[in-house]
Write a protein that holds these residues in place. Structure first.
Motif, PDB file in Angstrom:
ATOM      1  N   ILE A  31      35.336 -35.074  16.469  1.00 28.72           N
ATOM      2  CA  ILE A  31      34.804 -34.258  15.368  1.00 28.72           C
ATOM      3  C   ILE A  31      33.736 -34.989  14.544  1.00 28.72           C
ATOM      4  CG2 ILE A  31      36.755 -32.689  15.143  1.00 28.72           C
ATOM      5  CD1 ILE A  31      36.411 -35.721  12.887  1.00 28.72           C
ATOM      6  N   MET A  32      33.300 -36.150  14.987  1.00 27.82           N
ATOM      7  CA  MET A  32      32.282 -36.887  14.238  1.00 27.82           C
ATOM      8  C   MET A  32      30.979 -36.100  14.170  1.00 27.82           C
ATOM      9  SD  MET A  32      32.907 -40.864  15.365  1.00 27.82           S
ATOM     10  CE  MET A  32      31.373 -41.467  14.642  1.00 27.82           C
ATOM     11  N   GLY A  33      30.347 -36.116  12.989  1.00 30.35           N
ATOM     12  CA  GLY A  33      29.069 -35.441  12.802  1.00 30.35           C
ATOM     13  C   GLY A  33      29.140 -34.254  11.865  1.00 30.35           C
ATOM     14  N   LYS A  34      30.333 -33.657  11.738  1.00 33.78           N
ATOM     15  CA  LYS A  34      30.495 -32.528  10.823  1.00 33.78           C
ATOM     16  C   LYS A  34      30.582 -33.032   9.383  1.00 33.78           C
ATOM     17  CE  LYS A  34      33.104 -29.520  13.982  1.00 33.78           C
ATOM     18  NZ  LYS A  34      34.361 -28.747  14.147  1.00 33.78           N
ATOM     19  N   PRO A  35      30.378 -32.148   8.387  1.00 29.17           N
ATOM     20  CA  PRO A  35      30.613 -32.546   6.990  1.00 29.17           C
ATOM     21  C   PRO A  35      32.050 -33.041   6.820  1.00 29.17           C
ATOM     22  CG  PRO A  35      29.445 -30.464   7.084  1.00 29.17           C
ATOM     23  CD  PRO A  35      29.850 -30.782   8.491  1.00 29.17           C
ATOM     24  N   LEU A  36      32.241 -34.018   5.945  1.00 29.29           N
ATOM     25  CA  LEU A  36      33.522 -34.710   5.842  1.00 29.29           C
ATOM     26  C   LEU A  36      34.684 -33.783   5.493  1.00 29.29           C
ATOM     27  CD1 LEU A  36      34.967 -37.410   6.017  1.00 29.29           C
ATOM     28  CD2 LEU A  36      34.409 -37.793   3.607  1.00 29.29           C
TER      29      LEU A  36
ATOM     30  N   ALA B 231      25.365 -27.191   5.593  1.00 25.80           N
ATOM     31  CA  ALA B 231      24.961 -28.454   6.211  1.00 25.80           C
ATOM     32  C   ALA B 231      24.593 -28.213   7.672  1.00 25.80           C
ATOM     33  CB  ALA B 231      26.100 -29.466   6.100  1.00 25.80           C
ATOM     34  N   LYS B 232      24.111 -29.254   8.348  1.00 27.20           N
ATOM     35  CA  LYS B 232      23.893 -29.152   9.791  1.00 27.20           C
ATOM     36  C   LYS B 232      25.218 -28.802  10.466  1.00 27.20           C
ATOM     37  CE  LYS B 232      22.469 -33.416   9.849  1.00 27.20           C
ATOM     38  NZ  LYS B 232      22.014 -34.761  10.287  1.00 27.20           N
ATOM     39  N   PRO B 233      25.241 -27.894  11.441  1.00 22.47           N
ATOM     40  CA  PRO B 233      24.140 -27.468  12.312  1.00 22.47           C
ATOM     41  C   PRO B 233      23.307 -26.283  11.816  1.00 22.47           C
ATOM     42  CG  PRO B 233      26.174 -26.554  13.131  1.00 22.47           C
ATOM     43  CD  PRO B 233      26.544 -27.424  11.957  1.00 22.47           C
ATOM     44  N   ALA B 234      23.574 -25.778  10.615  1.00 21.86           N
ATOM     45  CA  ALA B 234      22.677 -24.764  10.056  1.00 21.86           C
ATOM     46  C   ALA B 234      21.303 -25.403   9.832  1.00 21.86           C
ATOM     47  CB  ALA B 234      23.239 -24.234   8.742  1.00 21.86           C
ATOM     48  N   PRO B 235      20.241 -24.624   9.821  1.00 17.29           N
ATOM     49  CA  PRO B 235      18.894 -25.197   9.686  1.00 17.29           C
ATOM     50  C   PRO B 235      18.499 -25.539   8.253  1.00 17.29           C
ATOM     51  CG  PRO B 235      18.742 -22.825   9.888  1.00 17.29           C
ATOM     52  CD  PRO B 235      20.205 -23.168  10.067  1.00 17.29           C
ATOM     53  N   ASP B 236      19.338 -25.190   7.284  1.00 15.25           N
ATOM     54  CA  ASP B 236      18.957 -25.260   5.871  1.00 15.25           C
ATOM     55  C   ASP B 236      18.449 -26.632   5.426  1.00 15.25           C
ATOM     56  OD1 ASP B 236      20.794 -23.159   6.509  1.00 15.25           O
ATOM     57  OD2 ASP B 236      21.085 -22.768   4.384  1.00 15.25           O
TER      58      ASP B 236
ATOM     59  N   VAL C 197      24.237 -33.906   2.066  1.00 15.16           N
ATOM     60  CA  VAL C 197      25.216 -32.839   1.923  1.00 15.16           C
ATOM     61  C   VAL C 197      25.306 -32.430   0.449  1.00 15.16           C
ATOM     62  CG1 VAL C 197      27.230 -34.362   1.601  1.00 15.16           C
ATOM     63  CG2 VAL C 197      27.521 -32.096   2.629  1.00 15.16           C
ATOM     64  N   GLY C 198      25.351 -31.134   0.209  1.00 21.74           N
ATOM     65  CA  GLY C 198      25.379 -30.622  -1.157  1.00 21.74           C
ATOM     66  C   GLY C 198      24.022 -30.184  -1.670  1.00 21.74           C
ATOM     67  N   ASP C 199      22.954 -30.613  -1.004  1.00 27.15           N
ATOM     68  CA  ASP C 199      21.608 -30.213  -1.432  1.00 27.15           C
ATOM     69  C   ASP C 199      21.278 -28.788  -1.002  1.00 27.15           C
ATOM     70  OD1 ASP C 199      21.204 -32.671  -2.587  1.00 27.15           O
ATOM     71  OD2 ASP C 199      20.046 -33.493  -0.921  1.00 27.15           O
ATOM     72  N   THR C 200      22.005 -28.282  -0.004  1.00 22.36           N
ATOM     73  CA  THR C 200      21.827 -26.911   0.465  1.00 22.36           C
ATOM     74  C   THR C 200      23.198 -26.253   0.580  1.00 22.36           C
ATOM     75  OG1 THR C 200      21.938 -27.604   2.782  1.00 22.36           O
ATOM     76  CG2 THR C 200      19.744 -27.484   1.782  1.00 22.36           C
ATOM     77  N   SER C 201      23.208 -24.943   0.695  1.00 16.20           N
ATOM     78  CA  SER C 201      24.490 -24.240   0.775  1.00 16.20           C
ATOM     79  C   SER C 201      25.205 -24.503   2.089  1.00 16.20           C
ATOM     80  CB  SER C 201      24.282 -22.732   0.584  1.00 16.20           C
ATOM     81  OG  SER C 201      23.406 -22.221   1.574  1.00 16.20           O
TER      82      SER C 201
ATOM     83  N   MET D 124       8.202 -39.388   6.537  1.00 17.00           N
ATOM     84  CA  MET D 124       9.547 -39.491   7.094  1.00 17.00           C
ATOM     85  C   MET D 124      10.604 -39.174   6.042  1.00 17.00           C
ATOM     86  SD  MET D 124       9.146 -42.769   9.654  1.00 17.00           S
ATOM     87  CE  MET D 124       8.439 -43.899   8.451  1.00 17.00           C
ATOM     88  N   ALA D 125      11.707 -38.603   6.521  1.00 22.31           N
ATOM     89  CA  ALA D 125      12.795 -38.227   5.621  1.00 22.31           C
ATOM     90  C   ALA D 125      14.127 -38.328   6.349  1.00 22.31           C
ATOM     91  CB  ALA D 125      12.599 -36.803   5.103  1.00 22.31           C
ATOM     92  N   ILE D 126      15.175 -38.534   5.570  1.00 27.51           N
ATOM     93  CA  ILE D 126      16.542 -38.526   6.082  1.00 27.51           C
ATOM     94  C   ILE D 126      17.136 -37.141   5.866  1.00 27.51           C
ATOM     95  CG2 ILE D 126      18.886 -39.418   5.737  1.00 27.51           C
ATOM     96  CD1 ILE D 126      17.090 -41.427   7.087  1.00 27.51           C
ATOM     97  N   VAL D 127      17.808 -36.624   6.891  1.00 27.47           N
ATOM     98  CA  VAL D 127      18.552 -35.362   6.783  1.00 27.47           C
ATOM     99  C   VAL D 127      19.966 -35.666   7.260  1.00 27.47           C
ATOM    100  CG1 VAL D 127      18.728 -32.974   7.528  1.00 27.47           C
ATOM    101  CG2 VAL D 127      16.468 -34.000   7.188  1.00 27.47           C
ATOM    102  N   SER D 128      20.884 -35.810   6.313  1.00 28.96           N
ATOM    103  CA  SER D 128      22.221 -36.314   6.642  1.00 28.96           C
ATOM    104  C   SER D 128      23.322 -35.447   6.052  1.00 28.96           C
ATOM    105  CB  SER D 128      22.374 -37.746   6.112  1.00 28.96           C
ATOM    106  OG  SER D 128      23.702 -38.205   6.262  1.00 28.96           O
TER     107      SER D 128
END
Length: 220
Positions: free
Chosen positions: A45-50, A137-142, A131-135, A101-105
Motif C-alpha cells: 500500500i506504499m504511495g497512498k496518502p497516510l 491527492a494522487k492518483p487524482a490529477p489535482d 497533501v492537504g493543498d488540494t481536495s 521544477m517542483a515537488i508533488v508529494s
C-alpha cells in the motif's frame, strides 16, 4: 528544451526513504495491531496518502496510528533517509539549464521539506505541492494541476517523474507525460501503467528533457 517543467514525487524517486517508511509503519503496526501485519503488507500500500493507508490496516485506530507514525518517522528521519545516486548532480544541471521544477508529494509539507533540506535539494525547486493543498491527492490529477498553475505552465510542457502507480495515474489524468524510475520498489508493476519513459539511471532524464550536451558537462 523539450520539457521546460519537471515535477517530481519525493519518496522513492529523489530520496530513498523506503526503509524509513517501512520501519515507521512496522513500529506503528506493532504498537496498534501487534502480530497482524508484515513488511509485505506495508509494501503493498506504499504511495497512498497516510491516513488512507492506516484505514486499510485498522479504520478504528487510523487517526491515532497516523500520530504514532509521524512521531516515529520524524525521530529517525535523518538517520534512515538516503539520497539516490546522481540526483543532486542532475537536478543542478536541469536548474542551471533553466528548467522549472517542483515537488508533488502525498506527504506532509514539513516532512517533504526535511527530506529536501537533508540533501540540499530544496534550492532547485520553485514550488511544492503536498497533501492537504488540494481536495484530492494522487492518483487524482489535482496536485499536478495545482503545481502547473503555480508554475504558469501547461500540461504539454511538463513531465512527471515518479516511482509509484499513483504518480503515473495522476500524470495521465492531468495530461502530463510521465517517467517511471527503475529504482522503484514497485518497478515491475509500473510497466503496466504505460509511462511515457522509463529510466534506470537519473542521468537519462537529461536526454529526455533534451538538455544540451554542453550543459550536461560533455563536449559537443
Amino acid at each position: 528544451m523539450h520539457y521546460p517543467v519537471i515535477l517530481y514525487d519525493l519518496d522513492g524517486t529523489l530520496i530513498d526513504t523506503n526503509e524509513l517508511i517501512i520501519t515507521s509503519f512496522l513500529f506503528t503496526l506493532e504498537k496498534h495491531c501487534p502480530g497482524r501485519y508484515t513488511r509485505e503488507d506495508v509494501l503493498r500500500i506504499m504511495g497512498k496518502p497516510l491516513l488512507e493507508q492506516m484505514k486499510y490496516f485498522d479504520e478504528d485506530q487510523a487517526q491515532e496510528m497516523v500520530k504514532t507514525y509521524h512521531q516515529h518517522n520524524e525521530s529517525v528521519h535523518d538517520e534512515l533517509v538516503r539520497e539516490f545516486p546522481k540526483v543532486r548532480e542532475v537536478l543542478e544541471k536541469l536548474y542551471k539549464a533553466g528548467a522549472q521544477m517542483a515537488i508533488v508529494s502525498n506527504k506532509r509539507r514539513k516532512v517533504v521539506e526535511m527530506g529536501l533540506k537533508r540533501f540540499g535539494l530544496d534550492q532547485f525547486m520553485q514550488e511544492m505541492v503536498c497533501v492537504g493543498d488540494t481536495s484530492q491527492a494522487k492518483p487524482a490529477p489535482d496536485m499536478i494541476l495545482l503545481a502547473l498553475e503555480k508554475l504558469k505552465a501547461s500540461p504539454e510542457q511538463a513531465l512527471m517523474v515518479g516511482d509509484s502507480r499513483y504518480d503515473l495515474l495522476a500524470a495521465e489524468r492531468a495530461g502530463v507525460d510521465s517517467v517511471a524510475v527503475g529504482w522503484s520498489l514497485h518497478f515491475d508493476e509500473l510497466k503496466s501503467y504505460r509511462p511515457t519513459y522509463i529510466i534506470q539511471d537519473m542521468q537519462e532524464l537529461l536526454d529526455i528533457v533534451e538538455i544540451p550536451k554542453v550543459v550536461q558537462g560533455e563536449s559537443e
